[in-house]
Design a protein around this motif. Structure first.
Motif, PDB file in Angstrom:
ATOM      1  N   THR A  90       0.555   8.215  -6.044  1.00 23.11           N
ATOM      2  CA  THR A  90       0.100   9.182  -7.141  1.00 23.11           C
ATOM      3  C   THR A  90       1.243   9.491  -7.828  1.00 23.11           C
ATOM      4  N   ASP A 108       0.989  -1.374   0.021  1.00 20.83           N
ATOM      5  CA  ASP A 108      -0.103  -0.106   0.125  1.00 20.83           C
ATOM      6  C   ASP A 108       0.854   1.171   0.103  1.00 20.83           C
ATOM      7  N   HIS A 138      -1.779   2.408  -5.093  1.00 22.73           N
ATOM      8  CA  HIS A 138      -2.360   3.617  -4.585  1.00 22.73           C
ATOM      9  C   HIS A 138      -1.385   4.791  -4.696  1.00 22.73           C
ATOM     10  N   THR A 142      -0.326   4.456  -0.373  1.00 17.45           N
ATOM     11  CA  THR A 142      -1.321   5.519  -0.208  1.00 17.45           C
ATOM     12  C   THR A 142      -0.243   6.695   0.249  1.00 17.45           C
ATOM     13  N   THR A 184       0.848   2.670  -9.441  1.00 17.04           N
ATOM     14  CA  THR A 184      -0.789   3.331  -9.389  1.00 17.04           C
ATOM     15  C   THR A 184      -1.673   2.191  -8.698  1.00 17.04           C
TER      16      THR A 184
END
Length: 203
Positions: free
Chosen positions: A176, A141, A174, A143, A171
């Motif tokens: 950007t 993950d 997660h 993010t 991507t």
């Protein structure tokens, strides 16, 4: 292989986030300083040299003659680099969690690999001409991670499908990602650096 870390530190304004410079094949710890200075003029800058020597060139991990990668060496050297980052940021009183990575080619590759396969302190990166070395073993993950990545359509080292696969992996995790494709080879151009500068200003 020596355990000695070859690093170079260039002080900047202490209130600005530090930049970690990861060179391309044949570079060294201060190789990316002109580019780092262009993109991050007043930021503190730290360069760490890859400790693998191949055909007389510094690298972060071994690439075999047939173009494939030595994954055992890659894993070993990724661990070494992450330890070296912690050691050197501590030495110069830098916040490792605030680091922005500026990586080119081999240096960009190990940074992206670390994101997908390790827990890393850095969450922001400018990846110049990176490639996908191997798909991650498990999902991760990312993010709050963000990267600007560049590709040249006449790059003889990185196939477009490979670059696209790396962007998709990041991507899917997660992160950007903003990618920039340009008509160029496996060399840095003013156009991509101007695009990177625009991205950095938005951070």
């Amino acid at each position: 292989m020596t355990e000695e870390i070859h690093a170079a530190f260039y002080p900047g304004k202490p209130n600005l986030v530090p930049v970690l410079m990861l060179h391309g094949t044949g570079g060294d710890e201060s190789d990316l300083l002109p580019i780092a200075t262009f993109l991050f003029p007043e930021h503190p800058k730290l360069g760490i040299r890859g400790r693998v020597k191949q055909n007389g060139s510094n690298r972060y991990f071994i690439r075999r003659e047939d173009g494939t990668f030595d994954l055992d060496n890659l894993n070993q050297e990724t661990d070494w680099l992450l330890t070296a980052i912690q050691q050197e940021t501590k030495r110069y009183r830098l916040d490792a969690d605030q680091l922005i990575v500026l990586g080119f080619s081999n240096g960009a590759n190990i940074a992206a690999y670390a994101w997908l396969n390790r827990s890393t302190p850095f969450k922001t990166a400018v990846l110049l001409h990176p490639m996908m070395i191997t798909p991650p073993v498990q999902s991760v993950d990312l993010t709050d991670f963000r990267a600007f990545a560049t590709y040249g359509d006449v790059d003889s080292i990185v196939p477009e499908a490979n670059f696209d696969q790396l962007m998709q992996q990041l991507t899917d995790a997660h992160a950007t990602i903003e990618s920039f494709k340009n008509h160029q080879s496996h060399r840095l151009t003013q156009t991509e650096l101007m695009a990177a500068q625009t991205w950095i200003k938005k951070l």
